[in-house]
Write a protein that holds these residues in place. Structure first.
Motif, mmCIF file in Angstrom:
data_model
loop_
_atom_site.group_PDB
_atom_site.id
_atom_site.type_symbol
_atom_site.label_atom_id
_atom_site.label_comp_id
_atom_site.label_asym_id
_atom_site.label_seq_id
_atom_site.Cartn_x
_atom_site.Cartn_y
_atom_site.Cartn_z
ATOM 1 N N ARG A 213 0.764 -1.402 -0.035
ATOM 2 C CA ARG A 213 -0.107 -0.040 0.063
ATOM 3 C C ARG A 213 0.929 1.327 -0.030
ATOM 4 O O ARG A 213 0.359 2.343 -0.741
ATOM 5 C CB ARG A 213 -0.867 -0.003 1.209
ATOM 6 N N LEU A 214 1.917 1.189 0.747
ATOM 7 C CA LEU A 214 2.805 2.405 0.728
ATOM 8 C C LEU A 214 3.511 2.559 -0.628
ATOM 9 O O LEU A 214 3.472 3.721 -1.134
ATOM 10 C CB LEU A 214 3.943 2.290 1.781
ATOM 11 N N ALA A 215 3.641 1.507 -1.268
ATOM 12 C CA ALA A 215 4.371 1.491 -2.978
ATOM 13 C C ALA A 215 3.374 2.204 -3.661
ATOM 14 O O ALA A 215 3.574 2.735 -4.546
ATOM 15 C CB ALA A 215 4.946 0.088 -3.353
ATOM 16 N N ALA A 216 2.004 1.805 -3.460
ATOM 17 C CA ALA A 216 0.932 2.107 -4.219
ATOM 18 C C ALA A 216 0.507 3.965 -3.921
ATOM 19 O O ALA A 216 0.541 4.382 -5.117
ATOM 20 C CB ALA A 216 -0.408 1.431 -4.053
ATOM 21 N N VAL A 217 0.746 4.028 -2.847
ATOM 22 C CA VAL A 217 0.539 5.442 -2.550
ATOM 23 C C VAL A 217 1.862 6.248 -3.281
ATOM 24 O O VAL A 217 1.385 7.302 -4.116
ATOM 25 C CB VAL A 217 0.678 5.806 -1.075
ATOM 26 N N CYS A 218 2.997 5.821 -3.361
ATOM 27 C CA CYS A 218 4.124 6.608 -3.814
ATOM 28 C C CYS A 218 4.059 6.473 -5.239
ATOM 29 O O CYS A 218 4.450 7.299 -5.836
ATOM 30 C CB CYS A 218 5.230 5.909 -3.455
ATOM 31 N N LYS A 219 3.620 5.202 -5.872
ATOM 32 C CA LYS A 219 3.392 5.485 -7.282
ATOM 33 C C LYS A 219 2.357 6.336 -7.800
ATOM 34 O O LYS A 219 2.548 7.094 -8.712
ATOM 35 C CB LYS A 219 2.853 3.799 -7.609
ATOM 36 N N PHE A 220 1.162 6.543 -7.096
ATOM 37 C CA PHE A 220 0.192 7.336 -7.631
ATOM 38 C C PHE A 220 0.615 8.822 -7.550
ATOM 39 O O PHE A 220 0.400 9.718 -8.328
ATOM 40 C CB PHE A 220 -1.007 7.106 -6.766
ATOM 41 N N PHE A 221 1.344 9.024 -6.245
ATOM 42 C CA PHE A 221 2.014 10.622 -6.131
ATOM 43 C C PHE A 221 2.841 10.878 -7.217
ATOM 44 O O PHE A 221 2.923 11.912 -7.853
ATOM 45 C CB PHE A 221 2.687 10.702 -4.924
ATOM 46 N N HIS A 222 3.677 9.742 -7.684
ATOM 47 C CA HIS A 222 4.524 9.924 -8.675
ATOM 48 C C HIS A 222 3.891 10.185 -10.011
ATOM 49 O O HIS A 222 3.993 11.081 -10.865
ATOM 50 C CB HIS A 222 5.655 8.876 -8.786
ATOM 51 N N ASN A 223 3.085 9.025 -10.359
ATOM 52 C CA ASN A 223 2.570 8.992 -11.812
ATOM 53 C C ASN A 223 1.622 9.986 -12.212
ATOM 54 O O ASN A 223 1.427 10.360 -13.115
ATOM 55 C CB ASN A 223 2.229 7.531 -12.120
ATOM 56 N N LEU A 224 0.657 10.332 -11.147
ATOM 57 C CA LEU A 224 -0.384 11.379 -11.120
ATOM 58 C C LEU A 224 -0.201 12.624 -10.907
ATOM 59 O O LEU A 224 -0.930 13.533 -11.460
ATOM 60 C CB LEU A 224 -1.724 10.671 -10.565
ATOM 61 N N LEU A 225 0.634 13.018 -9.991
ATOM 62 C CA LEU A 225 0.920 14.383 -9.278
ATOM 63 C C LEU A 225 2.446 14.802 -9.838
ATOM 64 O O LEU A 225 2.637 15.942 -9.500
ATOM 65 C CB LEU A 225 0.641 14.399 -7.742
ATOM 66 N N GLY A 226 3.160 13.887 -9.971
ATOM 67 C CA GLY A 226 4.627 14.291 -10.587
ATOM 68 C C GLY A 226 5.438 14.483 -9.408
ATOM 69 O O GLY A 226 6.418 15.436 -9.523
ATOM 70 N N LYS A 227 5.219 13.763 -8.346
ATOM 71 C CA LYS A 227 5.838 14.055 -7.156
ATOM 72 C C LYS A 227 6.697 12.658 -6.499
ATOM 73 O O LYS A 227 6.193 11.706 -6.580
ATOM 74 C CB LYS A 227 5.101 14.456 -6.117
ATOM 75 N N VAL A 228 7.707 12.839 -5.868
ATOM 76 C CA VAL A 228 8.413 11.877 -5.232
ATOM 77 C C VAL A 228 8.165 11.991 -3.486
ATOM 78 O O VAL A 228 7.576 13.000 -3.184
ATOM 79 C CB VAL A 228 10.091 11.667 -5.116
ATOM 80 N N THR A 229 8.063 10.924 -2.969
ATOM 81 C CA THR A 229 7.376 10.876 -1.588
ATOM 82 C C THR A 229 8.519 11.044 -0.758
ATOM 83 O O THR A 229 9.602 10.028 -0.835
ATOM 84 C CB THR A 229 6.639 9.698 -1.323
ATOM 85 N N LEU A 230 8.328 11.789 0.489
ATOM 86 C CA LEU A 230 9.465 11.938 1.759
ATOM 87 C C LEU A 230 8.646 11.329 2.918
ATOM 88 O O LEU A 230 7.875 12.066 3.292
ATOM 89 C CB LEU A 230 9.949 13.127 1.625
ATOM 90 N N PHE A 231 9.251 10.146 3.334
ATOM 91 C CA PHE A 231 8.812 9.941 4.610
ATOM 92 C C PHE A 231 9.863 10.385 5.707
ATOM 93 O O PHE A 231 10.895 9.907 5.773
ATOM 94 C CB PHE A 231 8.805 8.170 4.925
#
Length: 534
Positions: A213-231
């Motif tokens: 699920r964390l991988a899915a969240v990061c994938k969507f942030f990247h592919n749909l919003l053009g962002k990388v995720t910072l935990f």
């Protein structure tokens, strides 16, 4: 209400721990350098993930290690609040607030750590994707949106149905949505999309769910919003549950993400002892940020001044006032360990601004600081001070006078004059240029005092040697110095530290202005005895 420096409000945060609002301002060279390193890491990752052949190695690890109060949390929250960075979405989690630390509880905290705006953007994206499929004839997509025959008759478009759901004017069928998502996405992706659209996240029950699920969240942030995720995981400790979670997250190499871990040096050593495997991974971090020096006086001054500069809309807080405030902060930090960290100096300045407002002060004066400390730190005293010098006077003396040899000589002369006035000694005229003061005690003993307090200690040693040669001109020779030398049979060597010097200069000022009161008279006698004058 008006505040010092013409400010409309108090620029310093009052919270004992940083908040996102407070963290928008970041001062200090060390903190700026750390910020640059983190942003550089994110930028590198963003460039990597933007390439066509991006792979599972698009993951970074950063550690931030330093003592309590050094500004680690402030730095992390500042990164989260960066509005100029369009390429990151950040989840901040304070692990110390989570108990028990389970995969489920930490996952929930991470999800809560993201801003609601980011999930709102994703929700709109997902619903519009369903809308586009429905417009292309996907029957299941139409059902998910609740679009039917009656809507067509009324002239309602599929897009309008989707927008009604986006703006919460209508709801979506969760059961049909689940079927629809299952036909187009993986298990974890389906679960995350359903959670985002329904604004309610399911619990995770195992590591596979957690990472998926964390991988899915990061994938969507990247592919749909053009962002990388910072935990950002703050307050990392050596508890087994914390370390196992971190280890699993590092091993998972969640794409398009950065894991930033924050801890203290002592806990970092505990981690090494508790779990060498995790420690080895932390040691191999892409960036290891050590905020050593973040509590240096210069750094604290930069941070303190940055707050006022950010709040100063009239540009009244000029270089002169910045320099003046810096000098006062330097004295506080140099002399009082209580203020020698970011959290403490911000706290005292927050109170000082409020106190200055109450007193109608145009700036943070010595008197304002004195009143602030009386109210906020009532037990704080100048260490070793016999005269109980007020903080305001202490700061003035340290800033304007220092401890020059001539000033100490004058103070000693005033001390002997005072002893003469109250009948403790009989002052004599100087009979030798080697002495600064000559007087007789009640028993008729002639005493000579020489003050030797240059910064050059080698020179002091030479001068003292010459003064001792004149000891035959008096019955007793006292040498007051800041240089450590062996005692002599021909002279009494009195070493004075900074607190004694401050006491002497404070007394001298009060004596010159004729402002000594009765309680202080007793303290003066004690001061004189401690340096062998009476």
């Amino acid at each position: 209400m008006t505040y010092p420096y013409g400010l409309k409000s108090n620029p310093y945060p009052s919270s004992p721990t940083p908040t996102e609002q407070d963290a928008k301002i970041l001062g200090g060279t060390k903190h700026q350098e750390a910020k640059h390193s983190i942003v550089e890491c994110i930028s590198d990752l963003y460039k990597q993930t933007s390439r066509r052949n991006s792979d599972e190695n698009d993951f970074r690890l950063i550690t931030v290690v330093q003592d309590v109060g050094s500004g680690k949390t402030h730095l992390a929250l500042h990164i989260k609040t960066l509005k100029t960075r369009q390429d990151i979405v950040t989840a901040y989690v304070d692990l110390s607030t989570i108990s028990p630390k389970t995969n489920e509880s930490i996952y929930s905290a991470i999800i809560r750590g993201f801003s609601r705006e980011m999930f709102s953007e994703l929700r709109a994206k997902f619903l519009m994707q369903i809308c586009e499929r429905a417009q292309k004839g996907d029957a299941l997509a139409k059902k998910a949106l609740g679009y039917g025959f009656l809507d067509r008759l009324k002239g309602i478009t599929i897009k309008q149905k989707a927008e009604d759901i986006i703006y919460d004017k209508n709801t979506i069928s969760q059961e049909i949505l689940r079927i629809y998502l299952g036909a187009h996405y993986s298990q974890h992706e389906s679960a995350v999309i359903q959670n985002i659209i329904s604004n309610s996240f399911d619990k995770v029950t195992n590591l596979d769910d957690l990472h998926g699920r964390l991988a899915a969240v990061c994938k969507f942030f990247h592919n749909l919003l053009g962002k990388v995720t910072l935990f950002e995981l703050d307050e990392l400790d050596a508890q087994e549950s914390s370390l196992e979670f971190v280890k699993s997250l590092i091993n998972a190499h969640i794409p398009a993400s950065v894991l930033l871990l924050i801890t203290t040096p002592s806990l970092y050593l505990d981690i090494q002892r508790a779990n060498p495997s995790v420690f080895d991974r932390l040691e191999k971090a892409n960036y290891k940020i050590d905020l050593a020096g973040a509590n240096s006086v210069d750094e604290l001054i930069e941070i303190a001044i940055e707050y006022i500069k950010e709040a100063d809309k009239t540009e009244r807080f000029n270089k002169k006032e910045q320099h003046d405030l810096a000098a006062k902060i330097r004295v506080l930090c140099d002399e009082f360990p209580e203020f020698r960290n970011v959290r403490s100096i911000i706290n005292i300045l927050n109170h000082a601004i409020e106190q200055g407002s109450e007193l109608g002060a145009s700036e943070i004066t010595e008197a304002v600081i004195d009143e602030t400390i009386k109210h906020t730190y009532p037990g704080l005293k100048i260490k070793g001070s016999i005269m109980e010098v007020p903080i305001s006077e202490f700061i003035k003396i340290k800033r304007t006078a220092g401890a020059t040899q001539d000033q100490v000589k004058q103070a000693i002369a005033n001390l002997v004059n005072y002893a003469h006035e109250i009948g403790n000694v009989s002052k004599s005229a100087k009979q030798n240029p080697s002495f600064d003061v000559v007087y007789s005690d009640p028993f008729g003993t002639k005493i000579g005092i020489a003050v030797v307090m240059n910064d050059n200690h080698a020179k002091n040693f030479e001068i003292i040697s010459n003064v001792v040669k004149s000891s035959a001109f008096v019955d007793k020779l006292i040498i007051i110095t800041n240089t450590s030398i062996p005692q002599s049979n021909l002279a009494t060597i009195v070493n004075v530290d900074k607190s004694k010097v401050i006491d002497l200069l404070y007394f001298s000022n009060k004596y010159t202005e004729r402002k000594l009161d009765e309680p202080e008279s007793e303290k003066v006698k004690i001061l004189a005895k401690t340096i062998s004058v009476i």
